[in-house]
Design a protein around this motif. Structure first.
Motif, PDB file in Angstrom:
ATOM      1  N   VAL A  91      52.305  87.154 -74.072  1.00 23.27           N
ATOM      2  CA  VAL A  91      53.159  86.574 -75.101  1.00 23.27           C
ATOM      3  C   VAL A  91      54.546  87.225 -75.072  1.00 23.27           C
ATOM      4  N   GLY A  92      55.596  86.394 -75.165  1.00 24.39           N
ATOM      5  CA  GLY A  92      56.967  86.893 -75.173  1.00 24.39           C
ATOM      6  C   GLY A  92      57.637  86.921 -73.815  1.00 24.39           C
ATOM      7  N   THR A  93      56.879  86.655 -72.753  1.00 27.60           N
ATOM      8  CA  THR A  93      57.444  86.653 -71.408  1.00 27.60           C
ATOM      9  C   THR A  93      58.350  85.435 -71.207  1.00 27.60           C
ATOM     10  N   LYS A  94      59.475  85.632 -70.522  1.00 28.86           N
ATOM     11  CA  LYS A  94      60.386  84.538 -70.184  1.00 28.86           C
ATOM     12  C   LYS A  94      59.905  83.874 -68.896  1.00 28.86           C
ATOM     13  N   VAL A  95      59.674  82.561 -68.960  1.00 25.12           N
ATOM     14  CA  VAL A  95      59.177  81.828 -67.792  1.00 25.12           C
ATOM     15  C   VAL A  95      59.920  80.503 -67.662  1.00 25.12           C
ATOM     16  N   LYS A  96      59.794  79.872 -66.510  1.00 29.15           N
ATOM     17  CA  LYS A  96      60.375  78.562 -66.277  1.00 29.15           C
ATOM     18  C   LYS A  96      59.584  77.498 -67.027  1.00 29.15           C
ATOM     19  N   GLU A  97      60.242  76.394 -67.347  1.00 32.59           N
ATOM     20  CA  GLU A  97      59.538  75.273 -67.947  1.00 32.59           C
ATOM     21  C   GLU A  97      58.489  74.737 -66.984  1.00 32.59           C
ATOM     22  N   ASN A  98      57.438  74.148 -67.557  1.00 28.91           N
ATOM     23  CA  ASN A  98      56.313  73.593 -66.790  1.00 28.91           C
ATOM     24  C   ASN A  98      55.469  74.658 -66.105  1.00 28.91           C
ATOM     25  N   ARG A  99      55.693  75.918 -66.460  1.00 30.64           N
ATOM     26  CA  ARG A  99      54.875  77.004 -65.918  1.00 30.64           C
ATOM     27  C   ARG A  99      53.454  76.882 -66.470  1.00 30.64           C
ATOM     28  N   ASN A 100      52.467  77.217 -65.657  1.00 34.45           N
ATOM     29  CA  ASN A 100      51.071  77.197 -66.087  1.00 34.45           C
ATOM     30  C   ASN A 100      50.723  78.534 -66.746  1.00 34.45           C
ATOM     31  N   ILE A 101      50.247  78.488 -67.985  1.00 35.32           N
ATOM     32  CA  ILE A 101      49.848  79.691 -68.717  1.00 35.32           C
ATOM     33  C   ILE A 101      48.325  79.757 -68.719  1.00 35.32           C
ATOM     34  N   TYR A 102      47.783  80.896 -68.281  1.00 34.18           N
ATOM     35  CA  TYR A 102      46.333  81.071 -68.209  1.00 34.18           C
ATOM     36  C   TYR A 102      45.858  81.826 -69.448  1.00 34.18           C
ATOM     37  N   ILE A 103      44.862  81.270 -70.119  1.00 32.38           N
ATOM     38  CA  ILE A 103      44.424  81.861 -71.386  1.00 32.38           C
ATOM     39  C   ILE A 103      42.946  82.262 -71.329  1.00 32.38           C
ATOM     40  N   THR A 104      42.634  83.310 -72.105  1.00 34.34           N
ATOM     41  CA  THR A 104      41.267  83.797 -72.255  1.00 34.34           C
ATOM     42  C   THR A 104      40.854  83.609 -73.706  1.00 34.34           C
ATOM     43  N   ILE A 105      39.685  83.030 -73.935  1.00 35.07           N
ATOM     44  CA  ILE A 105      39.230  82.771 -75.298  1.00 35.07           C
ATOM     45  C   ILE A 105      38.050  83.678 -75.639  1.00 35.07           C
ATOM     46  N   ASN A 106      37.794  83.801 -76.935  1.00 28.96           N
ATOM     47  CA  ASN A 106      36.655  84.585 -77.397  1.00 28.96           C
ATOM     48  C   ASN A 106      35.414  83.702 -77.378  1.00 28.96           C
ATOM     49  N   ALA A 107      34.385  84.151 -76.687  1.00 32.22           N
ATOM     50  CA  ALA A 107      33.163  83.350 -76.536  1.00 32.22           C
ATOM     51  C   ALA A 107      32.451  83.183 -77.871  1.00 32.22           C
ATOM     52  N   TYR A 108      31.645  82.130 -77.959  1.00 29.59           N
ATOM     53  CA  TYR A 108      30.907  81.848 -79.186  1.00 29.59           C
ATOM     54  C   TYR A 108      29.690  82.756 -79.351  1.00 29.59           C
ATOM     55  N   SER A 109      29.223  83.331 -78.286  1.00 28.32           N
ATOM     56  CA  SER A 109      28.098  84.261 -78.365  1.00 28.32           C
ATOM     57  C   SER A 109      28.225  85.269 -77.230  1.00 28.32           C
ATOM     58  N   ALA A 110      27.589  86.406 -77.434  1.00 26.46           N
ATOM     59  CA  ALA A 110      27.660  87.467 -76.430  1.00 26.46           C
ATOM     60  C   ALA A 110      26.889  87.064 -75.177  1.00 26.46           C
ATOM     61  N   ARG A 111      27.367  87.523 -74.054  1.00 29.00           N
ATOM     62  CA  ARG A 111      26.645  87.277 -72.805  1.00 29.00           C
ATOM     63  C   ARG A 111      25.370  88.097 -72.778  1.00 29.00           C
ATOM     64  N   THR A 112      24.379  87.590 -72.081  1.00 33.89           N
ATOM     65  CA  THR A 112      23.102  88.287 -72.007  1.00 33.89           C
ATOM     66  C   THR A 112      22.797  88.674 -70.565  1.00 33.89           C
ATOM     67  N   GLY A 113      21.865  89.596 -70.425  1.00 32.92           N
ATOM     68  CA  GLY A 113      21.450  90.034 -69.098  1.00 32.92           C
ATOM     69  C   GLY A 113      20.000  90.490 -69.138  1.00 32.92           C
ATOM     70  N   ILE A 114      19.355  90.500 -67.991  1.00 33.68           N
ATOM     71  CA  ILE A 114      17.961  90.926 -67.891  1.00 33.68           C
ATOM     72  C   ILE A 114      17.915  92.433 -67.669  1.00 33.68           C
ATOM     73  N   VAL A 115      17.146  93.113 -68.490  1.00 36.88           N
ATOM     74  CA  VAL A 115      17.041  94.572 -68.414  1.00 36.88           C
ATOM     75  C   VAL A 115      16.336  94.965 -67.110  1.00 36.88           C
ATOM     76  N   PRO A 116      16.941  95.802 -66.292  1.00 36.23           N
ATOM     77  CA  PRO A 116      16.299  96.221 -65.040  1.00 36.23           C
ATOM     78  C   PRO A 116      15.252  97.310 -65.281  1.00 36.23           C
ATOM     79  N   GLU A 117      14.418  97.519 -64.291  1.00 42.25           N
ATOM     80  CA  GLU A 117      13.409  98.579 -64.354  1.00 42.25           C
ATOM     81  C   GLU A 117      14.079  99.931 -64.091  1.00 42.25           C
ATOM     82  N   VAL A 118      13.986 100.853 -65.048  1.00 38.21           N
ATOM     83  CA  VAL A 118      14.621 102.162 -64.889  1.00 38.21           C
ATOM     84  C   VAL A 118      13.654 103.318 -65.104  1.00 38.21           C
TER      85      VAL A 118
END
Length: 206
Positions: A91-118
């Motif tokens: 935010v606040g960066t000076k860019v040319k018109e028609n520049r593509n801005i890449y955005i990251t959003i907050n997910a609706y739920s936390a990611r999950t993973g399978i617990v490994p054998e430890v």
């Protein structure tokens, strides 16, 4: 005067001057075209869209003649689901018109993973395996045991965790680790005494 007249009448000199004029004209045209093509001096500012839903942010991007694309998502309990948490460029960066801005959003739920054998692995190996899956919040709880830093088990919210169980990646996992304070000789003697007592008790029954 005679020299000037001779130069004017010299076809080679005329051609050289003509080439120089053409080169200068081409350079001026090229400079004008580059300025037009790149919209020289015409920049816009990446708007502050953090905390907004994507549809809300679209209006801000349209006003600045910018394009946007959702490229990633993260999960942070501090933000409502679906809101923008980061932009590239920032935010606040000076860019040319028609520049593509890449955005990251907050997910609706936390990611999950399978617990490994430890279990029965070294502490370092266990942490490495958990981190590789995506479990970053790993705590250590030392328990009485004979082998230093040997993983005896794992807990989540006070209960045991089995391998292949699926949990949220932001879960706080507790590794139960041997402290190495238990003497193996004493442990073996206690085991022998226990077996002897059990034998005596059994013979008494007869």
């Amino acid at each position: 005067m005679k020299i000037w007249n001779s130069l004017k009448n010299n076809i080679y000199i005329k051609n050289i001057f003509l080439v120089i004029i053409i080169i200068i004209a081409l350079m001026m045209c090229l400079k004008w075209w580059l300025n037009f093509y790149t919209k020289h001096g015409e920049v816009v500012t990446v708007p502050d869209v953090k905390g907004l839903q994507v549809l809300q942010a679209a209006d801000f991007f349209d006003r600045e003649n910018l394009r946007f694309e959702v490229v990633d998502s993260v999960y942070d309990k501090k933000y409502p689901p679906g809101v923008i948490v980061e932009t590239i460029p920032v935010v606040g960066t000076k860019v040319k018109e028609n520049r593509n801005i890449y955005i990251t959003i907050n997910a609706y739920s936390a990611r999950t993973g399978i617990v490994p054998e430890v279990k029965d692995q070294s502490l370092r190996q266990a942490i490495a395996k958990l981190n590789a899956v995506g479990f970053k919040d790993v705590q250590i709880k030392y328990m009485p045991g004979a082998y230093k830093d040997l993983v005896l088990g794992m807990e989540y919210k006070g209960r045991g965790v089995n391998s292949t169980e699926r949990l949220s990646l932001d879960s706080k996992l507790v590794l139960l680790v041997s402290d190495g304070a238990l003497d193996m000789d004493e442990y073996n003697e206690d085991s022998i005494d226990t077996e002897t007592e059990a034998t005596v008790d059994e013979s008494w029954l007869f």
